[in-house]
Design an enzyme around this catalytic site. Sequence first.
Site, PDB file in Angstrom:
ATOM      1  N   GLU A 147     -10.681  -0.515  -7.668  1.00 59.21           N
ATOM      2  CA  GLU A 147     -12.100  -1.107  -8.037  1.00 59.21           C
ATOM      3  C   GLU A 147     -12.554  -2.263  -7.163  1.00 59.21           C
ATOM      4  OE1 GLU A 147     -12.218  -1.150 -12.527  1.00 59.21           O
ATOM      5  OE2 GLU A 147     -10.142  -1.077 -12.040  1.00 59.21           O
ATOM      6  N   LYS A 153      -0.402  -4.031  -5.905  1.00 54.10           N
ATOM      7  CA  LYS A 153      -1.573  -4.675  -6.641  1.00 54.10           C
ATOM      8  C   LYS A 153      -2.454  -3.435  -7.089  1.00 54.10           C
ATOM      9  CE  LYS A 153      -1.616  -9.244  -4.712  1.00 54.10           C
ATOM     10  NZ  LYS A 153      -2.402 -10.126  -3.959  1.00 54.10           N
ATOM     11  N   GLY A 154      -3.564  -3.240  -6.592  1.00 49.40           N
ATOM     12  CA  GLY A 154      -4.327  -2.001  -7.000  1.00 49.40           C
ATOM     13  C   GLY A 154      -5.734  -2.024  -6.078  1.00 49.40           C
ATOM     14  N   ILE A 201       0.830  -1.157  -0.060  1.00 45.12           N
ATOM     15  CA  ILE A 201      -0.026   0.043  -0.103  1.00 45.12           C
ATOM     16  C   ILE A 201       0.677   1.292  -0.148  1.00 45.12           C
ATOM     17  CG2 ILE A 201      -1.773   1.245   1.408  1.00 45.12           C
ATOM     18  CD1 ILE A 201      -2.534  -1.389   0.066  1.00 45.12           C
ATOM     19  N   GLN A 249      -9.857   5.158  -1.517  1.00 44.25           N
ATOM     20  CA  GLN A 249     -10.139   4.579  -2.733  1.00 44.25           C
ATOM     21  C   GLN A 249     -11.052   3.446  -2.532  1.00 44.25           C
ATOM     22  OE1 GLN A 249      -9.839   6.079  -5.650  1.00 44.25           O
ATOM     23  NE2 GLN A 249      -8.410   4.626  -6.419  1.00 44.25           N
TER      24      GLN A 249
END
Lengths: 745, 162
Positions: free
Chosen positions: A712, A708-709, A636, A645
């Site tokens: 979404e 990672k992300g 992170i 987010q």
Amino acid sequence: MADVMNIQGHVRLGSNAGQSMTRRDGVLKVTGRATYAADNRPEGVLHAVTATAGIARGRVTHLDVAAAEAHPGVVKVYTPANRPDLAVSPDEKIHGFAWRTEALQDDTVRYAGQPIALVVAETLEAATEGARLLAPRYDADTPRIGLDGGVPFQPETVSIGASPTLEAGDMDAARAGAARHLETVIETAAQYHNALEPHAITARWTGDRLEIDTPNQAIGLAKQSFAAYLGIDPAQILIRSPFLGGGFGSKAILFGGQLLAILAAKDLDRPVKLALRREQMYGPVGHRPATRQTLKLDIDPQGHISALDHHTIAVTSSFDDFIESASNASHSVYATKAMRTTHGAVRADTGTPGPMRAPGEAPGSAALEVAIDDAAYAMGFDPLEFRLRNYAETDPATGMQFSSKALRECYAQAAEAFAWKDRPLEPGSMKQGRLLKGWGMGTAQFPCPMFQAAAHATLRADGSAVVETSAADMGQGAWTSLAQIAADGLGIDIDRLEFRSGQSSLPDAGVAGGSGHTATAGTALFNAGADTIRQLAELALNDPASPLFGADNAGVTARGGRLYRNDDDTRSEAYEDILARAGLDLLRGDGKGAREGEPERAMFSHGGVFAEVLVDPDLGQVRVSRLIGAFAAGRIVNPHLARSQLLGGMIWGIGFALQEEAIHDVRTGRFTNADLAGYHIPVNADVPMIEALTVHEDDPFVNSLGIKGVGELGVTGTVGAIGNAVWHATGIRPKRFPIHPESLI
Amino acid sequence: MTQILKLTINGTSQDIPIDDPRATLLDVLRERIGLTGTKKGCDRGQCGACTVLIDGRRINSCLALALSYDGAEITTVEGLAQGDLLHPVQAAFIEADGFQCGYCTPGQIMSAVALIAEGEAGLDPERVREGMSGNLCRCAAYAGITEAVLKATRAMNREDAA
């Protein structure tokens, strides 16, 4: 998996990345000084307004151009009869990520709200009135609307070039041994991105050079696309997109209005500004289409899933293909002996769908999580226990290992924070006053794609640095988190870093989408910094006057603007001293970010989401009263911004589950709610006690930075968790999202 | 026919020639005098991005015909900070991450300034959420917005007490 960061040892990650910094663009945004596309007012600017179709299918037979042009202030009206030429038809697919669009190529109407003329005037008021005065007449055909009103067909691909079908294992054998066969059918409504900033463009020509201010999630690609349509060299185009007022996928797509504004600016030799009206965002700029999904689960006597079959039917337009790949969301979440995922599609008279935050994954996860919950209850298990019983230790779709998967820890932390263990199994067991109370959960999962990005880093004589890449900040915090990564790549404090971004003259940072921008552009920036430091280290190691002389090539580490010998921390030298002795003012490095080769592991972010709802037994009104998620997403970069987010995604889940729905009048094919009063998105009062926890996760495989992300991930899992909580409160399984009050009474 | 609209904007009185009576206050601010901090999200009073203060009261400037506000005192987001010193609400929005893309932020901040001045919500999060619900945030930074309003309220209470 190939490792794109081939320079190890010089630089240290973690000095800046990992810190909860506030946004570097914060002051600009709270003082009104952040400039969005429509804020530009070049000298002599003209205002453009599109007139749009009031029918959904047919032809425009008349426009009262004379009345519009007679209106004071109107400069020119463009229709298919006089629109300047494009080099390529807007009906051509110029590349794999291009949508067919409407730029007055003919008089056809293919969806309600389609642009049918452009009015350019000295003032916005005159252009608006001019568009109204066109009073179009039509030759209208009967519109084909919705899942049941359109024309079914079998798509060749889903999403962007993906296969519509996957089969793994022996379905027949797996089903034969099952104790229970369960079928769930769920519909999801058409949703519109509704970024708060309407799509806008300010276009200005200087000779053959074109300057465009427009919000775009992939400005490198957009430059190529504009150049192709206009038949000019991409080098003639400069796109500025420093801030996007929200994108969510809808600003990755070019739309005809942008081309028209550019053509008008050239034709009239004056800058032209066009901003879509809110209702004009319900057609040409993408949406998440309606789906109908059928999930068949076969469960063995021990409560293990033996076969999973997920079929999706999704609506697309009459003239282009974007098929919501909802079934693919079932590929990698739960263990199963066999699976089959398939897609069908329906052509209807709407704008073409496109990627909308968690495309495929959001509706697919919603249906899957409801089906899993139903199975858990049928087999007599607590929903969390059932999910743990069917925990995928390897990717059931491919058989591959996961690059990392801290989902158990996510479940545990979120369940603990939620106090899930006290949950009664039976629905309708809990009340709060006269309200029915229910608890539900869902699994969040989102893939970790990487795209292509490039970056430059330049170290200056004073030891400060500038990095450059055309990244897009649509709210995810790219200005901040990418700068943190870049500063670590250079081994300097972030205060000594200048971050240049948001325009197309800089190295291409790829697309801000797929939750892959931080990983992709971040890797490019980190590598650019590392490349610079590699050169700097070579200077020092070969210089007898340096205290670093003689250390071998991997023998130094960069931190705090100095290079340190790994074998002797007391021997170090400042960047500016190394540069000065070498007689250099600048030292420049390049970096790329991409995933090389075919992945050898399955790569996903994960999470567990737990929801509490209160349902009014008389009115059917549902309120989410608590929402807690825990997520594991590799490194992170900025916990403060990652939390925002994740929370934002979870709140999108509230909207998906309970509110968001574009409604067509089936007779006319027009929307009945194409505005923010009729199309409900969550407001502040809809958001209860909400928390997003992040779970530590080291991923040595996903990319060299371990990122990672999070953009979404929060949408997935949440929709199902809310739907399952509604069932737990009422005993009624949702058959459709958004859940309507009348379905609960 | 051009008319002269007298407005005091962020403490400065201005004579603004208005050549079109249809112009909204929002479009006058943005397109005629270049105060583009105030945003247009829907142009029909549904999203709150265009919130400004008129004589201390928050309004949707997209629904206000400019000429009907002759003589009014208007505060926009550009008028809150004093030089480099941010208004406590602005500072709290940064600290609490009360925004992401930033587009609704000027409206959120103007609404928050007025909400605190109205004194109706105080430090009750439920009432803050309700009082801020006329300002949509598609990024859904609502947790941060609520926290920012509460932080700013406490900071301004301390200022008043000092």
